[in-house]
Write a protein that holds these residues in place. Structure first.
Motif, PDB file in Angstrom:
ATOM      1  N   PRO A 103       4.646  11.574 -24.177  1.00  0.00           N
ATOM      2  CA  PRO A 103       4.007  12.649 -23.075  1.00  0.00           C
ATOM      3  C   PRO A 103       2.743  13.753 -24.098  1.00  0.00           C
ATOM      4  O   PRO A 103       2.113  12.715 -24.698  1.00  0.00           O
ATOM      5  CB  PRO A 103       5.168  13.519 -23.845  1.00  0.00           C
ATOM      6  CG  PRO A 103       5.897  13.358 -24.568  1.00  0.00           C
ATOM      7  CD  PRO A 103       5.236  11.928 -25.327  1.00  0.00           C
ATOM      8  N   LEU A 104       2.427  14.409 -22.964  1.00  0.00           N
ATOM      9  CA  LEU A 104       1.621  15.168 -23.554  1.00  0.00           C
ATOM     10  C   LEU A 104       1.730  16.272 -24.228  1.00  0.00           C
ATOM     11  O   LEU A 104       0.955  17.000 -25.470  1.00  0.00           O
ATOM     12  CB  LEU A 104       0.512  15.842 -21.936  1.00  0.00           C
ATOM     13  CG  LEU A 104      -0.503  16.379 -22.181  1.00  0.00           C
ATOM     14  CD1 LEU A 104      -1.534  16.169 -23.451  1.00  0.00           C
ATOM     15  CD2 LEU A 104      -0.432  16.810 -20.480  1.00  0.00           C
ATOM     16  N   VAL A 105       2.744  16.820 -24.034  1.00  0.00           N
ATOM     17  CA  VAL A 105       3.290  18.146 -24.170  1.00  0.00           C
ATOM     18  C   VAL A 105       4.701  18.174 -25.175  1.00  0.00           C
ATOM     19  O   VAL A 105       5.933  17.559 -24.237  1.00  0.00           O
ATOM     20  CB  VAL A 105       2.713  19.460 -23.742  1.00  0.00           C
ATOM     21  CG1 VAL A 105       2.810  21.296 -24.100  1.00  0.00           C
ATOM     22  CG2 VAL A 105       1.735  20.031 -23.326  1.00  0.00           C
ATOM     23  N   GLY A 106       4.089  19.099 -26.871  1.00  0.00           N
ATOM     24  CA  GLY A 106       5.915  18.481 -26.992  1.00  0.00           C
ATOM     25  C   GLY A 106       6.270  20.143 -27.595  1.00  0.00           C
ATOM     26  O   GLY A 106       5.150  20.577 -28.059  1.00  0.00           O
ATOM     27  N   TRP A 107       7.456  20.034 -28.895  1.00  0.00           N
ATOM     28  CA  TRP A 107       7.147  21.449 -29.636  1.00  0.00           C
ATOM     29  C   TRP A 107       7.888  21.043 -30.920  1.00  0.00           C
ATOM     30  O   TRP A 107       7.725  19.596 -31.127  1.00  0.00           O
ATOM     31  CB  TRP A 107       8.396  21.834 -29.134  1.00  0.00           C
ATOM     32  CG  TRP A 107       9.252  23.004 -28.180  1.00  0.00           C
ATOM     33  CD1 TRP A 107       8.113  22.751 -26.686  1.00  0.00           C
ATOM     34  CD2 TRP A 107      10.381  23.216 -27.747  1.00  0.00           C
ATOM     35  NE1 TRP A 107       8.994  23.467 -26.121  1.00  0.00           N
ATOM     36  CE2 TRP A 107       9.845  23.532 -26.566  1.00  0.00           C
ATOM     37  CE3 TRP A 107      11.490  22.963 -28.182  1.00  0.00           C
ATOM     38  CZ2 TRP A 107      10.496  24.185 -25.406  1.00  0.00           C
ATOM     39  CZ3 TRP A 107      12.713  24.117 -27.597  1.00  0.00           C
ATOM     40  CH2 TRP A 107      12.433  24.521 -26.304  1.00  0.00           C
ATOM     41  N   GLU A 108       6.862  21.639 -31.750  1.00  0.00           N
ATOM     42  CA  GLU A 108       6.342  21.287 -32.914  1.00  0.00           C
ATOM     43  C   GLU A 108       7.939  21.055 -33.723  1.00  0.00           C
ATOM     44  O   GLU A 108       8.621  22.237 -33.717  1.00  0.00           O
ATOM     45  CB  GLU A 108       5.429  22.161 -34.055  1.00  0.00           C
ATOM     46  CG  GLU A 108       5.094  22.471 -35.246  1.00  0.00           C
ATOM     47  CD  GLU A 108       5.151  20.806 -35.600  1.00  0.00           C
ATOM     48  OE1 GLU A 108       5.199  20.141 -36.685  1.00  0.00           O
ATOM     49  OE2 GLU A 108       4.249  19.514 -35.157  1.00  0.00           O
TER      50      GLU A 108
ATOM     51  N   TYR B 237       2.890  22.253 -30.043  1.00  0.00           N
ATOM     52  CA  TYR B 237       3.283  23.554 -30.066  1.00  0.00           C
ATOM     53  C   TYR B 237       3.754  24.749 -31.188  1.00  0.00           C
ATOM     54  O   TYR B 237       5.194  24.283 -30.459  1.00  0.00           O
ATOM     55  CB  TYR B 237       2.566  24.335 -28.933  1.00  0.00           C
ATOM     56  CG  TYR B 237       1.481  23.803 -28.036  1.00  0.00           C
ATOM     57  CD1 TYR B 237       0.333  24.486 -28.765  1.00  0.00           C
ATOM     58  CD2 TYR B 237       1.554  23.297 -27.557  1.00  0.00           C
ATOM     59  CE1 TYR B 237      -0.739  23.957 -27.986  1.00  0.00           C
ATOM     60  CE2 TYR B 237       0.011  22.239 -26.879  1.00  0.00           C
ATOM     61  CZ  TYR B 237      -1.051  22.622 -27.303  1.00  0.00           C
ATOM     62  OH  TYR B 237      -2.296  22.543 -26.446  1.00  0.00           O
ATOM     63  N   ASP B 238       3.958  25.255 -31.780  1.00  0.00           N
ATOM     64  CA  ASP B 238       5.317  25.852 -32.413  1.00  0.00           C
ATOM     65  C   ASP B 238       5.409  27.084 -31.859  1.00  0.00           C
ATOM     66  O   ASP B 238       4.238  27.614 -30.637  1.00  0.00           O
ATOM     67  CB  ASP B 238       5.278  25.847 -34.038  1.00  0.00           C
ATOM     68  CG  ASP B 238       3.636  27.128 -34.412  1.00  0.00           C
ATOM     69  OD1 ASP B 238       3.111  27.581 -33.136  1.00  0.00           O
ATOM     70  OD2 ASP B 238       3.334  27.310 -35.028  1.00  0.00           O
ATOM     71  N   THR B 239       6.320  27.678 -32.514  1.00  0.00           N
ATOM     72  CA  THR B 239       7.176  28.910 -31.230  1.00  0.00           C
ATOM     73  C   THR B 239       5.748  30.298 -31.675  1.00  0.00           C
ATOM     74  O   THR B 239       5.738  31.431 -30.619  1.00  0.00           O
ATOM     75  CB  THR B 239       7.886  29.776 -31.993  1.00  0.00           C
ATOM     76  OG1 THR B 239       7.732  29.973 -33.564  1.00  0.00           O
ATOM     77  CG2 THR B 239       9.231  28.978 -31.674  1.00  0.00           C
TER      78      THR B 239
ATOM     79  N   ARG C 284       0.656  27.475 -32.691  1.00  0.00           N
ATOM     80  CA  ARG C 284      -0.069  26.778 -33.573  1.00  0.00           C
ATOM     81  C   ARG C 284       0.040  25.559 -32.931  1.00  0.00           C
ATOM     82  O   ARG C 284       0.640  25.193 -32.514  1.00  0.00           O
ATOM     83  CB  ARG C 284       0.064  27.122 -34.559  1.00  0.00           C
ATOM     84  CG  ARG C 284      -0.262  28.668 -35.272  1.00  0.00           C
ATOM     85  CD  ARG C 284      -0.427  28.493 -36.929  1.00  0.00           C
ATOM     86  NE  ARG C 284       1.299  28.234 -37.374  1.00  0.00           N
ATOM     87  CZ  ARG C 284       1.842  29.629 -36.922  1.00  0.00           C
ATOM     88  NH1 ARG C 284       1.438  30.234 -37.593  1.00  0.00           N
ATOM     89  NH2 ARG C 284       3.466  29.568 -37.152  1.00  0.00           N
ATOM     90  N   ARG C 285      -1.189  24.501 -32.841  1.00  0.00           N
ATOM     91  CA  ARG C 285      -1.246  23.374 -32.031  1.00  0.00           C
ATOM     92  C   ARG C 285      -1.463  22.506 -33.518  1.00  0.00           C
ATOM     93  O   ARG C 285      -1.967  22.681 -34.158  1.00  0.00           O
ATOM     94  CB  ARG C 285      -2.171  22.636 -31.266  1.00  0.00           C
ATOM     95  CG  ARG C 285      -2.599  21.604 -30.618  1.00  0.00           C
ATOM     96  CD  ARG C 285      -3.836  21.303 -30.780  1.00  0.00           C
ATOM     97  NE  ARG C 285      -4.322  21.618 -31.347  1.00  0.00           N
ATOM     98  CZ  ARG C 285      -6.461  21.129 -31.103  1.00  0.00           C
ATOM     99  NH1 ARG C 285      -6.435  22.205 -29.929  1.00  0.00           N
ATOM    100  NH2 ARG C 285      -7.163  20.986 -32.593  1.00  0.00           N
ATOM    101  N   TYR C 286      -0.701  21.176 -33.056  1.00  0.00           N
ATOM    102  CA  TYR C 286      -0.395  20.210 -34.042  1.00  0.00           C
ATOM    103  C   TYR C 286      -0.057  18.984 -33.194  1.00  0.00           C
ATOM    104  O   TYR C 286      -0.267  19.100 -31.423  1.00  0.00           O
ATOM    105  CB  TYR C 286       1.065  19.948 -34.713  1.00  0.00           C
ATOM    106  CG  TYR C 286       1.370  21.231 -35.549  1.00  0.00           C
ATOM    107  CD1 TYR C 286       1.056  21.171 -36.811  1.00  0.00           C
ATOM    108  CD2 TYR C 286       1.891  22.824 -34.875  1.00  0.00           C
ATOM    109  CE1 TYR C 286       1.175  22.851 -37.985  1.00  0.00           C
ATOM    110  CE2 TYR C 286       1.713  23.805 -35.728  1.00  0.00           C
ATOM    111  CZ  TYR C 286       1.782  23.797 -36.921  1.00  0.00           C
ATOM    112  OH  TYR C 286       1.536  24.588 -37.850  1.00  0.00           O
TER     113      TYR C 286
END
Length: 637
Positions: free
Chosen positions: A404-409, A419-421, A424-426
């Protein structure tokens, strides 16, 4: 259709960039709303011009320039609940991520940041999944679902989907709508989402597609309709490709495509995925992943011959005959990641990329609309597979979409971006992500760009289970042979081939291009009145011959018996003296005939520089009353 397209193109080229319209609050509404009005694209949003269409194996823009789908899947709107436990508990959602039925990440990063990060990946398009349940949901999502985008508070999932579509297209991305699931439950096992009509009728499913296509019809950067995701077996039954029953994915896709292009938006690409799984995954029992293999013998023909795209999915943990399961449902068949590089390449060709061969009845672009691997993957086999797969895509200039493209760190390490809460991007843009080298090669590899030369089109007609009238001009004239099974080539193509039995036909525009004169004039031929004196080109056989200056565009049958020939006047003078092509005892086709459009049956076909002017058949006792010969005549006098 030309008028509609012209108006949309002018609107696209002249509309101002009203970015703030996207961010303004919207009233709560459900699926009965009027179609959403998207924010107009920015003037500098990109060089490509919608709408998109196809030329042979390539997708092209409105100017005929190659548009390679370099895509990723922004999932979430299709649902994330795994099917057990409370839907309010994130632990019961895929990877511990509750999407709330909207694209993931809107609780963690503003839309503007997300889009900027998408651009940094080097992609130009988004596959945007949705569920049928999402379309009809009327409750607003909780505020927690859009923490980083407070302008979206109080909106339904569909309204947030609207906002995401508008943001993407305004920022230059092409968007392909993807009906991923029926319910908002995580896909893809035995989960109630196996088929397009699991838990709903095919008619209701097609109605929803018409609704969605109309909803975004005024946004020219919404470019495609990906009809359904990973059609597969449920507990009791397999999907099939062409049997004509309620599980016939070929027929369902044909129906939905027709309704989308004729009732909603004629500019959309129609994406048809192959069959993902049939049979029981038990050693010793039949089971396989057919993917696009059935297309070799039964391909789709749409009312617009330049709108079809086929798609397939490949993951390392699955295989040509491996379900991807561990434990129950696991067999001893190899997974894709178990194959050598050469073996993998051969499988990719056999299961999908054969479709890109030019000059066949099935020739179309192939979009690998899902593939992926975890950023934390340490297994050598999986890592090698990912490198080999992306090398194949790069070397074959393939259209692709990562999942997928986007998820939660800390949750889904498969995501390209996490992305974290705090927002911030990883992910893959970080130097430590092992996938980065393969991803960079894939997105920057040499690719065909600029104008794509027009190529001859060949398309199949199949009256296996009913009519196949793919010409809108013919449809406008009504039922030209009531009670018979009828077939007519898409506008711009002419009939060039027929099968002796089975009612199959082949259409083409090769050499002559669009032969038909302006207007909807046509002639239904049911007897020999147009056979000239002394012109018996099939002695002892009944001959349905077009009037002088006309050519075959269709045919009809009652059972196996020929019922009528359908002819149309040509825009330029045609050749006169023709030749008889017999095919009642064997095939009689050019060496490069466009593929086997009627497997296992005798076929006849005119040459590329000829048109078909007549059909001969016999009804004498003991003979098959299907087409036995074609009158093939030079295109030019």
């Amino acid at each position: 259709m030309p008028t509609i397209r012209f108006v949309r193109l002018v609107k696209y080229l002249t509309a101002p960039a009203v970015v703030l319209a996207l961010l303004s609050p919207a009233p709560t509404a459900g699926a009965a709303d009027a179609p959403a009005q998207a924010a107009p694209p920015a003037a500098d949003a990109g060089a490509w011009q919608p709408p998109l269409s196809t030329r042979g194996r390539y997708i092209v823009d409105a100017q005929g320039n190659r548009f390679r789908l370099k895509s990723a899947n922004w999932d979430g709107a299709q649902g994330s609940w795994t099917g057990s436990g409370s839907t309010a508990d994130p632990a019961n959602h895929h990877a511990g991520q509750n999407s709330y039925g909207i694209p993931l990440g809107l609780d963690r990063a503003p839309l503007r940041q997300l889009l900027a990060d998408f651009h940094a990946l080097g992609i130009n398009s988004i596959r945007l999944p949705f569920s049928n349940e999402m379309i009809h949901a009327t409750a607003a999502v909780p505020d927690a679902a859009v923490t980083a985008n407070p302008q979206l508070r109080g909106r339904t999932p569909l309204q947030i989907y609207d906002a995401v579509v508008a943001a993407l297209t305004q920022d230059g991305f092409a968007v392909v709508l993807n009906n991923h699931t029926n319910t908002s439950r995580w896909c893809c096992g035995v989960d109630g989402n196996e088929r397009w009509n699991s838990g709903q009728t095919t008619g209701r499913w097609a109605d929803d597609w018409v609704f969605m296509a109309r909803r975004y019809a005024d946004d020219p950067r919404v470019v495609g309709a990906d009809l359904y995701n990973e059609v597969r077996r449920d507990v009791l039954d397999d999907p099939n490709w062409g049997l004509g029953d309620d599980h016939d994915w070929y027929a369902a896709a044909q129906l939905a495509a027709d309704r989308i292009l004729t009732e909603a938006n004629p500019d959309l690409l129609i994406v048809v995925e192959g069959i993902n799984w049939t049979g029981l995954p038990v050693d010793g029992l039949p089971h396989e992943r057919p993917t696009l293999a059935p297309v070799r013998t039964l391909s789709h023909t749409l009312v617009d011959a330049h709108k079809l795209v086929y798609s397939a999915h490949f993951y390392g943990y699955t295989g040509p005959r491996h379900s991807g399961a561990t434990g129950i449902g696991e067999t001893h068949d190899p997974r894709y990641q178990d194959l050598t590089r050469d073996q993998l390449y051969q499988v990719l060709t056999d299961q999908a990329f054969f479709v890109t061969a030019e000059g066949q009845h099935y020739t179309a672009p192939v979009w690998i609309s899902e593939f992926g691997v975890g950023g934390n993957e340490t297994g050598a086999a999986a890592r090698t597979w990912f490198g080999n797969l992306t090398d194949y895509f790069a070397d074959h200039d393939a259209d692709f979409a990562y999942w997928p493209l986007v998820g939660w760190e800390g949750h889904d390490d498969w995501a390209l971006l996490r992305y974290d809460t705090a927002g911030r991007r990883y992910g893959i843009l970080d130097q430590g992500d092992w996938r980065g080298t393969a991803w960079s090669r894939l997105t920057t590899s040499p690719s065909l760009t600029g104008p794509v030369a027009p190529t001859a089109v060949r398309r199949m007609l199949a009256t296996d289970h009913g009519d196949s009238v793919q010409s809108l001009r013919v449809r406008a004239g009504g039922d030209w042979d009531p009670g018979a099974s009828k077939a007519a080539c898409p506008d711009g193509l002419r009939l060039t081939g027929l099968s002796h039995t089975g009612g199959r036909g082949l259409c083409s525009d090769e050499t002559g291009g669009d032969l038909r004169a302006p207007g909807n004039a046509q002639t239904v031929v049911t007897d020999e009145r147009h056979v000239p004196s002394g012109g018996d080109w099939a002695g002892g056989y009944t001959k349905l011959q077009c009037p002088a200056g006309q050519f075959l565009i269709g045919y009809s049958r009652r059972g196996e018996r020929v019922s009528a020939a359908l002819c149309a006047p040509a825009r330029t003078p045609l050749g006169g003296a023709g030749r008889t092509v017999w095919f009642d005892r064997s095939d009689n086709r050019p060496a490069d005939g466009g593929g086997d459009f009627a497997q296992g049956r005798y076929k006849g076909q005119c040459a590329a520089d000829e048109y078909a002017a007549g059909i001969a058949f016999t009804t004498r006792l003991g003979s098959t009353p299907g087409p036995a010969a074609l009158l093939c005549t030079p295109l030019r006098p």
